[in-house]
Design a protein around this motif. Structure first.
Motif, PDB file in Angstrom:
ATOM      1  N   VAL A  20       0.751  -1.193   0.110  1.00 47.46           N
ATOM      2  CA  VAL A  20      -0.108   0.168   0.022  1.00 47.46           C
ATOM      3  C   VAL A  20       1.007   1.272  -0.075  1.00 47.46           C
ATOM      4  O   VAL A  20       1.930   1.276   0.844  1.00 47.46           O
ATOM      5  N   SER A  21       0.556   2.166  -1.122  1.00 49.71           N
ATOM      6  CA  SER A  21       1.609   3.383  -1.204  1.00 49.71           C
ATOM      7  C   SER A  21       1.081   4.318  -0.272  1.00 49.71           C
ATOM      8  O   SER A  21       0.053   4.191   0.578  1.00 49.71           O
ATOM      9  N   ALA A  22       1.649   5.319  -0.020  1.00 53.67           N
ATOM     10  CA  ALA A  22       1.445   6.514   0.871  1.00 53.67           C
ATOM     11  C   ALA A  22       0.063   6.969   0.681  1.00 53.67           C
ATOM     12  O   ALA A  22      -0.583   7.572   1.501  1.00 53.67           O
ATOM     13  N   ALA A  23      -0.225   7.115  -0.755  1.00 57.77           N
ATOM     14  CA  ALA A  23      -1.409   7.585  -1.124  1.00 57.77           C
ATOM     15  C   ALA A  23      -2.511   6.952  -0.952  1.00 57.77           C
ATOM     16  O   ALA A  23      -3.813   7.000  -1.250  1.00 57.77           O
ATOM     17  N   GLY A  24      -2.436   5.381  -0.602  1.00 55.36           N
ATOM     18  CA  GLY A  24      -3.371   4.461  -0.201  1.00 55.36           C
ATOM     19  C   GLY A  24      -3.853   3.362  -1.278  1.00 55.36           C
ATOM     20  O   GLY A  24      -4.606   2.824  -1.215  1.00 55.36           O
ATOM     21  N   THR A  25      -3.116   3.682  -2.539  1.00 58.88           N
ATOM     22  CA  THR A  25      -3.387   2.753  -3.511  1.00 58.88           C
ATOM     23  C   THR A  25      -2.606   1.442  -3.323  1.00 58.88           C
ATOM     24  O   THR A  25      -1.498   1.418  -2.833  1.00 58.88           O
ATOM     25  N   VAL A  26      -3.203   0.181  -3.687  1.00 55.76           N
ATOM     26  CA  VAL A  26      -2.472  -0.879  -3.594  1.00 55.76           C
ATOM     27  C   VAL A  26      -1.545  -1.049  -4.976  1.00 55.76           C
ATOM     28  O   VAL A  26      -1.897  -1.069  -6.089  1.00 55.76           O
ATOM     29  N   LEU A  27      -0.261  -1.457  -4.870  1.00 56.73           N
ATOM     30  CA  LEU A  27       0.801  -1.596  -5.704  1.00 56.73           C
ATOM     31  C   LEU A  27       0.966  -3.174  -5.855  1.00 56.73           C
ATOM     32  O   LEU A  27       1.370  -3.810  -4.894  1.00 56.73           O
ATOM     33  N   THR A  28       0.851  -3.741  -7.071  1.00 56.18           N
ATOM     34  CA  THR A  28       1.360  -5.291  -7.030  1.00 56.18           C
ATOM     35  C   THR A  28       2.650  -5.278  -7.553  1.00 56.18           C
ATOM     36  O   THR A  28       2.896  -4.594  -8.633  1.00 56.18           O
ATOM     37  N   THR A  29       3.615  -5.892  -7.121  1.00 53.55           N
ATOM     38  CA  THR A  29       5.113  -6.092  -7.492  1.00 53.55           C
ATOM     39  C   THR A  29       5.522  -7.460  -7.457  1.00 53.55           C
ATOM     40  O   THR A  29       5.070  -8.447  -6.700  1.00 53.55           O
ATOM     41  N   TRP A  30       6.463  -7.778  -8.434  1.00 58.95           N
ATOM     42  CA  TRP A  30       6.740  -9.262  -8.588  1.00 58.95           C
ATOM     43  C   TRP A  30       8.331  -9.341  -7.715  1.00 58.95           C
ATOM     44  O   TRP A  30       9.072  -8.562  -8.216  1.00 58.95           O
ATOM     45  N   ALA A  31       8.519 -10.151  -6.977  1.00 58.57           N
ATOM     46  CA  ALA A  31       9.818 -10.533  -6.387  1.00 58.57           C
ATOM     47  C   ALA A  31      10.405 -11.929  -6.529  1.00 58.57           C
ATOM     48  O   ALA A  31       9.464 -12.907  -6.467  1.00 58.57           O
ATOM     49  N   ASP A  32      11.413 -11.932  -6.837  1.00 61.70           N
ATOM     50  CA  ASP A  32      12.200 -13.316  -7.121  1.00 61.70           C
ATOM     51  C   ASP A  32      12.190 -14.085  -5.783  1.00 61.70           C
ATOM     52  O   ASP A  32      12.465 -13.511  -4.739  1.00 61.70           O
ATOM     53  N   PHE A  33      11.754 -15.473  -5.735  1.00 62.84           N
ATOM     54  CA  PHE A  33      11.770 -16.175  -4.481  1.00 62.84           C
ATOM     55  C   PHE A  33      12.712 -17.359  -4.831  1.00 62.84           C
ATOM     56  O   PHE A  33      13.105 -18.121  -3.642  1.00 62.84           O
ATOM     57  N   ALA A  34      13.124 -17.764  -5.896  1.00 61.18           N
ATOM     58  CA  ALA A  34      14.009 -18.771  -6.319  1.00 61.18           C
ATOM     59  C   ALA A  34      14.590 -18.692  -7.545  1.00 61.18           C
ATOM     60  O   ALA A  34      13.976 -18.070  -8.462  1.00 61.18           O
ATOM     61  N   THR A  35      15.986 -19.164  -7.613  1.00 63.66           N
ATOM     62  CA  THR A  35      16.597 -19.261  -9.050  1.00 63.66           C
ATOM     63  C   THR A  35      16.781 -20.665  -9.064  1.00 63.66           C
ATOM     64  O   THR A  35      17.517 -21.341  -8.366  1.00 63.66           O
ATOM     65  N   VAL A  36      16.329 -21.351 -10.430  1.00 59.78           N
ATOM     66  CA  VAL A  36      16.504 -22.848 -10.473  1.00 59.78           C
ATOM     67  C   VAL A  36      16.869 -23.186 -11.786  1.00 59.78           C
ATOM     68  O   VAL A  36      16.877 -22.296 -12.577  1.00 59.78           O
ATOM     69  N   ARG A  37      17.592 -24.008 -12.063  1.00 59.36           N
ATOM     70  CA  ARG A  37      17.810 -24.862 -13.574  1.00 59.36           C
ATOM     71  C   ARG A  37      16.724 -25.702 -14.026  1.00 59.36           C
ATOM     72  O   ARG A  37      16.064 -25.957 -13.273  1.00 59.36           O
ATOM     73  N   ALA A  38      16.420 -25.387 -15.436  1.00 59.37           N
ATOM     74  CA  ALA A  38      15.548 -26.249 -15.945  1.00 59.37           C
ATOM     75  C   ALA A  38      15.796 -26.507 -17.399  1.00 59.37           C
ATOM     76  O   ALA A  38      16.754 -26.383 -17.962  1.00 59.37           O
ATOM     77  N   GLU A  39      15.009 -27.713 -17.715  1.00 61.45           N
ATOM     78  CA  GLU A  39      15.140 -28.156 -18.978  1.00 61.45           C
ATOM     79  C   GLU A  39      14.119 -27.645 -19.811  1.00 61.45           C
ATOM     80  O   GLU A  39      12.961 -27.908 -19.680  1.00 61.45           O
ATOM     81  N   MET A  40      14.606 -27.349 -21.225  1.00 60.52           N
ATOM     82  CA  MET A  40      13.305 -26.904 -22.080  1.00 60.52           C
ATOM     83  C   MET A  40      12.742 -28.147 -22.868  1.00 60.52           C
ATOM     84  O   MET A  40      13.751 -28.737 -23.327  1.00 60.52           O
ATOM     85  N   VAL A  41      11.736 -28.203 -22.843  1.00 64.94           N
ATOM     86  CA  VAL A  41      10.868 -29.422 -23.409  1.00 64.94           C
ATOM     87  C   VAL A  41      10.534 -28.870 -24.863  1.00 64.94           C
ATOM     88  O   VAL A  41      10.988 -29.348 -25.877  1.00 64.94           O
ATOM     89  N   THR A  42       9.651 -27.765 -24.725  1.00 63.58           N
ATOM     90  CA  THR A  42       9.306 -27.092 -26.200  1.00 63.58           C
ATOM     91  C   THR A  42       9.198 -25.683 -25.975  1.00 63.58           C
ATOM     92  O   THR A  42       8.890 -25.113 -24.728  1.00 63.58           O
ATOM     93  N   HIS A  43       9.503 -24.898 -26.939  1.00 60.47           N
ATOM     94  CA  HIS A  43       9.311 -23.563 -27.177  1.00 60.47           C
ATOM     95  C   HIS A  43       8.525 -23.236 -28.648  1.00 60.47           C
ATOM     96  O   HIS A  43       9.300 -23.336 -29.442  1.00 60.47           O
ATOM     97  N   SER A  44       7.442 -22.420 -28.546  1.00 63.36           N
ATOM     98  CA  SER A  44       6.711 -22.274 -29.511  1.00 63.36           C
ATOM     99  C   SER A  44       6.163 -20.864 -29.772  1.00 63.36           C
ATOM    100  O   SER A  44       5.859 -20.387 -28.672  1.00 63.36           O
ATOM    101  N   VAL A  45       6.126 -20.213 -30.892  1.00 68.37           N
ATOM    102  CA  VAL A  45       5.534 -19.232 -31.191  1.00 68.37           C
ATOM    103  C   VAL A  45       4.523 -19.301 -32.098  1.00 68.37           C
ATOM    104  O   VAL A  45       4.718 -19.728 -33.388  1.00 68.37           O
ATOM    105  N   ALA A  46       3.346 -19.044 -32.085  1.00 77.62           N
ATOM    106  CA  ALA A  46       2.046 -19.163 -32.640  1.00 77.62           C
ATOM    107  C   ALA A  46       1.403 -17.705 -32.989  1.00 77.62           C
ATOM    108  O   ALA A  46       1.182 -16.873 -32.114  1.00 77.62           O
ATOM    109  N   ASP A  47       0.892 -17.494 -34.147  1.00 81.32           N
ATOM    110  CA  ASP A  47       0.336 -16.306 -34.456  1.00 81.32           C
ATOM    111  C   ASP A  47      -1.388 -16.821 -34.281  1.00 81.32           C
ATOM    112  O   ASP A  47      -1.907 -17.518 -34.714  1.00 81.32           O
ATOM    113  N   ALA A  48      -1.853 -15.886 -33.208  1.00 80.50           N
ATOM    114  CA  ALA A  48      -3.192 -16.033 -32.748  1.00 80.50           C
ATOM    115  C   ALA A  48      -4.002 -14.860 -33.246  1.00 80.50           C
ATOM    116  O   ALA A  48      -3.378 -13.781 -33.059  1.00 80.50           O
TER     117      ALA A  48
END
Length: 104
Positions: A20-48
């Motif tokens: 909650v800011s000083a003006a009383g508005t609610v701000l949503t922020t994103w914070a890192d909680f973990a950094t992990v290693r990953a395997e990419m299975v698929t990556h696709s780009v489609a025109d929708a």
């Protein structure tokens, strides 16, 4: 069983926090909680087809070692791009598969 050599990508897992800011508005922020290693299975780009023209929709599937507490309300950062988690699958007791779509 997941082989460590397949975990060739690094991703950051993020969780939304509300402040909650000083003006009383609610701000949503994103914070890192973990950094992990990953395997990419698929990556696709489609025109929708959208109402106001064409838009590219990127999606990917990643496998990580099981991370307790991860939900579809969280998101991840992969190669500088934010992805929303649309589906979480548990593959056995040690592996999770994350189905994600790019956030704009």
């Amino acid at each position: 069983m997941m082989r460590a050599g397949l975990l060739s990508h690094t991703i950051s897992l993020q969780r939304a926090t509300e402040e909650v800011s000083a003006a009383g508005t609610v701000l949503t922020t994103w914070a890192d909680f973990a950094t992990v290693r990953a395997e990419m299975v698929t990556h696709s780009v489609a025109d929708a087809g959208m109402a106001f023209g064409e838009a590219a929709k990127a999606s990917l599937v990643l496998r990580i070692r099981h991370y307790h507490g991860l939900t579809s309300d969280d998101r991840l950062i992969f190669r500088g791009q934010a992805y929303g988690i649309t589906n979480l699958l548990e593959l056995g007791r040690r592996v999770m598969e994350l189905h994600c779509e790019v956030l704009k």
